[in-house]
Design an enzyme around this catalytic site. Structure first.
Site, short mmCIF file in Angstrom:
data_model
loop_
_atom_site.label_atom_id
_atom_site.label_comp_id
_atom_site.label_asym_id
_atom_site.label_seq_id
_atom_site.Cartn_x
_atom_site.Cartn_y
_atom_site.Cartn_z
N SER A 62 0.83 -1.21 0.00
CA SER A 62 0.00 0.00 0.00
C SER A 62 0.86 1.27 0.00
O SER A 62 2.02 1.25 0.45
CB SER A 62 -0.91 0.01 1.23
N1 SAM Z 1 -0.77 -4.03 3.71
C1 SAM Z 1 -0.09 -4.78 2.71
C2 SAM Z 1 1.31 -4.29 2.51
O1 SAM Z 1 1.69 -3.32 3.15
O2 SAM Z 1 2.03 -4.91 1.72
C3 SAM Z 1 -0.81 -4.69 1.40
C4 SAM Z 1 -1.88 -5.66 1.29
S1 SAM Z 1 -2.54 -5.84 -0.32
C5 SAM Z 1 -3.16 -4.27 -0.68
C6 SAM Z 1 -3.98 -6.81 0.10
C7 SAM Z 1 -3.67 -8.22 0.47
O3 SAM Z 1 -4.88 -8.85 0.90
C8 SAM Z 1 -3.16 -9.07 -0.68
O4 SAM Z 1 -1.92 -9.63 -0.35
C9 SAM Z 1 -4.22 -10.15 -0.86
O5 SAM Z 1 -3.71 -11.40 -1.26
C10 SAM Z 1 -4.83 -10.21 0.53
N2 SAM Z 1 -6.18 -10.76 0.61
C11 SAM Z 1 -7.23 -10.61 -0.25
N3 SAM Z 1 -8.30 -11.29 0.20
C12 SAM Z 1 -7.94 -11.88 1.37
C13 SAM Z 1 -8.61 -12.70 2.32
N4 SAM Z 1 -9.88 -13.06 2.17
N5 SAM Z 1 -7.92 -13.11 3.40
C14 SAM Z 1 -6.61 -12.76 3.59
N6 SAM Z 1 -5.93 -11.99 2.72
C15 SAM Z 1 -6.59 -11.54 1.63
#
Ligand code: SAM
Length: 217
Positions: A62
């Site tokens: 992010s």
């Molecule tokens: N905060 C993170 C960082 O600083 O790198 C960024 C996260 S990214 C925007 C969103 C993440 O949510 C992705 O890695 C994706 O695979 C995960 N995600 C999506 N749906 C999910 C779920 N149901 N449970 C767990 N993780 C999930």
């Protein structure tokens, strides 16, 4: 000498403080955590830019400002147990680990979880537990949580997560369509624990939450 120290300080001043994030503990954490270690080698020079970056598997780390804003919204003082949905690169996880007592983080993509674990171990973040799975269900054995953060966007507020929010606890979650969403802060009232107070923190763009409370791929 960390050659990224100056770009990191500049990031905090120009992208984060300048946009109104004032919590001294959040600013300290953003100054301390080496964001460049959470991105691919090929993107290392862009690690402190004002944008999200790809981390593989069609996911992103992010934007620094969003990480700071969400972290500040959780009002962490240092003793909390925090649940994070969407470990991704592990960068937001590291910031939370600086601000709270324990962090429980769930990621649905195993390779991302493994990579995040490796970097967090290298940086000695021993107060983080990571699990692979659908974060929609939360982490029942460890609930309730003083703070919950969802870093993937849901079509509606994930109700299992709200159930796992402690009395007085705060939750931040992007909710809306697949392209644009609103960032919401939810607080479980101390006076009436059945009541959830909702605040709108503004527009945002996150990758999709995939799973029970999200989209089906
Ligand atoms: N905060 C993170 C960082 O600083 O790198 C960024 C996260 S990214 C925007 C969103 C993440 O949510 C992705 O890695 C994706 O695979 C995960 N995600 C999506 N749906 C999910 C779920 N149901 N449970 C767990 N993780 C999930």
């Amino acid at each position: 000498m960390d050659r990224f120290k100056k770009p990191r300080m500049r990031m905090v001043e120009t992208q984060i403080k300048a946009r109104g994030v004032n919590d001294a503990r959040v600013l300290r954490a953003m100054n301390a955590v080496p964001r460049h270690l959470f991105v691919d080698e090929g993107l290392i020079e862009q690690a402190y830019s004002d944008s999200p970056l790809p981390i593989g598997e069609h996911q992103t780390i992010s934007q620094p400002y969003i990480v700071a804003l969400m972290s500040e919204s959780l009002e962490l003082k240092g003793r909390e147990r925090v649940l994070e949905i969407g470990t991704g690169s592990g960068y937001q996880t590291a910031i939370l680990a600086c601000l709270a007592d324990r962090v429980f983080s769930i990621e649905r993509i195993a390779s991302l979880a493994t990579n995040a674990r490796r970097i967090l171990d290298k940086l000695n973040f021993y107060n983080v537990a990571i699990r692979v799975g659908d974060g929609s269900y939360g982490w029942r054995e460890e609930a309730p949580f003083d703070a919950i953060i969802t870093t993937a966007a849901a079509p509606e507020i994930p109700h299992y997560l709200v159930e796992q929010l402690a009395v007085g606890g705060r939750m931040v979650v992007p909710v809306g369509g697949r392209d644009v969403q609103t960032l919401y802060k939810l607080t479980r009232s101390v006076e009436n624990p059945e009541e959830i107070i909702t605040e709108d923190l503004g527009g945002c763009r996150f990758v999709s939450l995939i799973g029970e409370s999200g989209w089906k791929k």
